[in-house]
Design a protein around this motif. Structure first.
Motif, mmCIF file in Angstrom:
data_model
loop_
_atom_site.group_PDB
_atom_site.id
_atom_site.type_symbol
_atom_site.label_atom_id
_atom_site.label_comp_id
_atom_site.label_asym_id
_atom_site.label_seq_id
_atom_site.Cartn_x
_atom_site.Cartn_y
_atom_site.Cartn_z
ATOM 1 N N GLY A 27 1.881 2.180 -0.130
ATOM 2 C CA GLY A 27 1.512 2.176 -1.538
ATOM 3 C C GLY A 27 1.722 0.828 -2.190
ATOM 4 O O GLY A 27 0.902 0.381 -2.999
ATOM 5 N N SER A 28 2.803 0.157 -1.816
ATOM 6 C CA SER A 28 3.101 -1.164 -2.373
ATOM 7 C C SER A 28 2.203 -2.234 -1.762
ATOM 8 O O SER A 28 1.760 -3.158 -2.447
ATOM 9 N N ALA A 29 1.920 -2.115 -0.478
ATOM 10 C CA ALA A 29 1.220 -3.179 0.240
ATOM 11 C C ALA A 29 -0.285 -3.135 0.080
ATOM 12 O O ALA A 29 -0.942 -4.184 0.131
ATOM 13 N N ILE A 30 -0.860 -1.936 -0.127
ATOM 14 C CA ILE A 30 -2.323 -1.838 -0.047
ATOM 15 C C ILE A 30 -2.942 -1.454 -1.392
ATOM 16 O O ILE A 30 -3.466 -2.306 -2.092
ATOM 17 N N CYS A 31 -2.881 -0.196 -1.761
ATOM 18 C CA CYS A 31 -3.597 0.189 -2.996
ATOM 19 C C CYS A 31 -2.981 1.400 -3.678
ATOM 20 O O CYS A 31 -3.696 2.336 -4.062
ATOM 21 N N GLY A 32 -1.666 1.416 -3.779
ATOM 22 C CA GLY A 32 -1.000 2.424 -4.574
ATOM 23 C C GLY A 32 -1.173 3.838 -4.074
ATOM 24 O O GLY A 32 -1.087 4.124 -2.875
ATOM 25 N N ALA A 33 -1.445 4.744 -5.024
ATOM 26 C CA ALA A 33 -1.490 6.166 -4.706
ATOM 27 C C ALA A 33 -2.559 6.494 -3.668
ATOM 28 O O ALA A 33 -2.354 7.356 -2.804
ATOM 29 N N ALA A 34 -3.710 5.842 -3.728
ATOM 30 C CA ALA A 34 -4.776 6.118 -2.759
ATOM 31 C C ALA A 34 -4.321 5.805 -1.335
ATOM 32 O O ALA A 34 -4.624 6.551 -0.392
ATOM 33 N N VAL A 94 7.421 11.368 -3.926
ATOM 34 C CA VAL A 94 8.423 10.323 -4.184
ATOM 35 C C VAL A 94 7.778 8.945 -4.090
ATOM 36 O O VAL A 94 7.975 8.081 -4.950
ATOM 37 N N ALA A 95 6.990 8.731 -3.036
ATOM 38 C CA ALA A 95 6.338 7.436 -2.851
ATOM 39 C C ALA A 95 5.382 7.130 -4.000
ATOM 40 O O ALA A 95 5.353 6.007 -4.518
ATOM 41 N N VAL A 96 4.607 8.119 -4.409
ATOM 42 C CA VAL A 96 3.682 7.920 -5.527
ATOM 43 C C VAL A 96 4.446 7.555 -6.795
ATOM 44 O O VAL A 96 4.054 6.652 -7.542
ATOM 45 N N GLY A 97 5.561 8.230 -7.043
ATOM 46 C CA GLY A 97 6.355 7.945 -8.240
ATOM 47 C C GLY A 97 6.861 6.519 -8.290
ATOM 48 O O GLY A 97 6.821 5.863 -9.348
ATOM 49 N N THR A 98 7.324 6.017 -7.158
ATOM 50 C CA THR A 98 7.843 4.641 -7.131
ATOM 51 C C THR A 98 6.725 3.621 -7.356
ATOM 52 O O THR A 98 6.912 2.630 -8.070
ATOM 53 N N ALA A 124 -3.900 16.245 -7.879
ATOM 54 C CA ALA A 124 -3.500 17.416 -8.659
ATOM 55 C C ALA A 124 -2.913 18.492 -7.743
ATOM 56 O O ALA A 124 -1.885 19.103 -8.057
ATOM 57 N N ALA A 125 -3.571 18.723 -6.597
ATOM 58 C CA ALA A 125 -3.078 19.713 -5.646
ATOM 59 C C ALA A 125 -1.722 19.306 -5.081
ATOM 60 O O ALA A 125 -0.831 20.151 -4.895
ATOM 61 N N LEU A 126 -1.547 18.018 -4.834
ATOM 62 C CA LEU A 126 -0.263 17.521 -4.347
ATOM 63 C C LEU A 126 0.837 17.773 -5.372
ATOM 64 O O LEU A 126 1.927 18.244 -5.034
ATOM 65 N N GLY A 127 0.571 17.464 -6.633
ATOM 66 C CA GLY A 127 1.562 17.688 -7.683
ATOM 67 C C GLY A 127 1.923 19.147 -7.830
ATOM 68 O O GLY A 127 3.103 19.500 -7.976
ATOM 69 N N GLY A 180 17.302 11.163 -3.718
ATOM 70 C CA GLY A 180 18.234 10.189 -4.282
ATOM 71 C C GLY A 180 17.600 8.870 -4.678
ATOM 72 O O GLY A 180 16.386 8.764 -4.883
ATOM 73 N N TRP A 181 18.437 7.842 -4.759
ATOM 74 C CA TRP A 181 18.045 6.540 -5.303
ATOM 75 C C TRP A 181 17.409 5.615 -4.264
ATOM 76 O O TRP A 181 16.842 4.583 -4.624
ATOM 77 N N LYS A 182 17.481 5.952 -3.016
ATOM 78 C CA LYS A 182 17.081 5.000 -1.971
ATOM 79 C C LYS A 182 15.594 4.632 -2.000
ATOM 80 O O LYS A 182 15.256 3.448 -1.862
ATOM 81 N N PRO A 183 14.676 5.588 -2.170
ATOM 82 C CA PRO A 183 13.265 5.180 -2.263
ATOM 83 C C PRO A 183 13.003 4.255 -3.443
ATOM 84 O O PRO A 183 12.168 3.348 -3.350
ATOM 85 N N LEU A 184 13.722 4.474 -4.553
ATOM 86 C CA LEU A 184 13.564 3.617 -5.724
ATOM 87 C C LEU A 184 14.046 2.202 -5.415
ATOM 88 O O LEU A 184 13.413 1.213 -5.805
ATOM 89 N N ALA A 185 15.165 2.096 -4.695
ATOM 90 C CA ALA A 185 15.680 0.783 -4.310
ATOM 91 C C ALA A 185 14.712 0.071 -3.371
ATOM 92 O O ALA A 185 14.494 -1.139 -3.479
ATOM 93 N N LEU A 186 14.118 0.825 -2.456
ATOM 94 C CA LEU A 186 13.140 0.237 -1.537
ATOM 95 C C LEU A 186 11.926 -0.279 -2.306
ATOM 96 O O LEU A 186 11.472 -1.406 -2.091
ATOM 97 N N ALA A 187 11.406 0.539 -3.223
ATOM 98 C CA ALA A 187 10.233 0.132 -4.002
ATOM 99 C C ALA A 187 10.537 -1.072 -4.883
ATOM 100 O O ALA A 187 9.692 -1.948 -5.062
ATOM 101 N N ALA A 188 11.751 -1.133 -5.443
ATOM 102 C CA ALA A 188 12.129 -2.271 -6.282
ATOM 103 C C ALA A 188 12.186 -3.557 -5.460
ATOM 104 O O ALA A 188 11.735 -4.622 -5.909
ATOM 105 N N THR A 189 12.729 -3.471 -4.252
ATOM 106 C CA THR A 189 12.794 -4.643 -3.376
ATOM 107 C C THR A 189 11.393 -5.111 -2.994
ATOM 108 O O THR A 189 11.103 -6.316 -2.980
ATOM 109 N N LEU A 190 10.506 -4.162 -2.703
ATOM 110 C CA LEU A 190 9.124 -4.523 -2.359
ATOM 111 C C LEU A 190 8.404 -5.140 -3.555
ATOM 112 O O LEU A 190 7.598 -6.063 -3.394
#
Length: 328
Positions: A125-132, A150-154, A284-287, A299-309
């Motif tokens: 999501g960070s490297a290419i094109c987000g949610a898609a 979780v990944a989409v949220g970050t 929508a179906a995923l949500g 927890g906080w770890k995916p958020l920390a990973l996304a912040a570092t990226l």
């Protein structure tokens, strides 16, 4: 059959509301984001919405409709557009994509102790094109709905931050409009966020940013093919193979078709709208199928990973852009 129609109709209703919200609040936020947020709210307020007779239709949206939408996402890109931005943009795109995805897996697995699907989804999501990109990567890494959400949220959080931050720092970076466009397109998460940020910095920046971003999106297909092959070899001792992402071949085919055949504007717009509908319904179906109780356990770890990226993209991308536009 009726059960499938019920689930698809519910996802379609939420997609329609999301598209309406995206037009009403013209802030550069993708309708895909509105869709997953609406799905999360309704799915957690009334869990039965995603269960029972509606579940087959929602599963159809999350799997088959999603893959169809990813394949036809190639209608946004042509080889002519890629040639326009030159080798500098291609180099920055490639370096930032590969380094971000590699850093996500290494940091997520080794230092944060995250599972491989979550690390790779946040990285994609960070490297290419987000949610898609996250939705496209989900079946390849065999992620659970909670991991995907979780990944989409970050990505939403840090992509939105970048969308507002880049126009503010533009005057202080010493980049030409073309270089700023390359920097923006190669490092901001979502296509819609790139459009919004680029437009705030001028037409010259916006045009280069969007083409650079779409070139980055085109790299989704080969990344999925390599990732699927690598995961298959990695898990070969357990006789488990990652599914081959056939929709990635479809993506490449649509890009080639779009490069060789000039569709009438009306037809092209129709394909774009249908593709947006398909991806928005999948979100929508995923949500709807994601329970927040499962997200809290992450927890906080995916958020920390996304912040570092995010910092890697913002700082590393600036350095790579300076070097590429100076040398090429």
């Amino acid at each position: 059959m009726f059960a499938i129609v019920q689930g698809i109709s519910l996802a379609g209703l939420l997609a329609a509301a999301s598209l309406l919200l995206a037009r009403q609040f013209d802030t550069g936020i993708s309708p895909l984001i509105f869709a997953i947020l609406l799905g999360l709210v309704l799915g957690n307020a009334w869990p039965r919405l995603a269960q029972g007779e509606r579940q087959p239709g929602l599963e159809f949206c999350k799997k088959r409709l999603l893959r169809l939408g990813v394949a036809f996402y190639g209608i946004h890109i042509s080889l002519q557009q890629i040639a326009e931005v030159g080798t500098g943009a291609l180099l920055v795109d490639a370096v930032m994509l590969l380094s971000t995805l590699g850093l996500a897996y290494w940091l997520g697995r080794r230092w944060l102790g995250l599972d491989a699907p979550t690390s790779l989804l946040v990285g994609a999501g960070s490297a290419i094109c987000g949610a898609a990109a996250i939705l496209a990567t989900e079946p390849v890494v065999r992620a659970r709905p909670q991991q995907t959400a979780v990944a989409v949220g970050t990505v939403v959080l840090f992509g939105t931050l970048a969308m507002f931050l880049y126009p503010l720092i533009y005057p202080w970076l010493g980049l030409s409009p073309r270089a700023m466009g390359i920097y923006t397109g190669a490092t901001v998460h979502e296509v819609a966020q790139v459009v919004a940020a680029g437009s705030a910095m001028g037409d010259d920046v916006a045009q280069t940013a969007v083409i650079t971003k779409l070139t980055r999106v085109m790299m989704l297909a080969p990344v999925l093919l390599v990732l699927g092959s690598w995961l298959g070899r990695k898990s070969g001792t357990r006789a488990v193979r990652a599914p081959l992402p056939w929709f990635a071949f479809g993506f490449i085919a649509v890009v080639l078709f779009n490069s060789l055949v000039s569709l009438p504007p009306l037809w092209r717009d129709l394909v774009v709208q249908l593709d947006t509908w398909a991806l928005t319904m999948a979100m929508a179906a995923l949500g709807l199928g994601t329970q927040l109780g499962g997200l809290r356990a992450v927890g906080w770890k995916p958020l920390a990973l996304a912040a570092t990226l995010f910092l890697h993209l913002a700082i590393g991308g600036l350095i790579v852009t300076h070097m590429a536009t100076s040398w090429l």
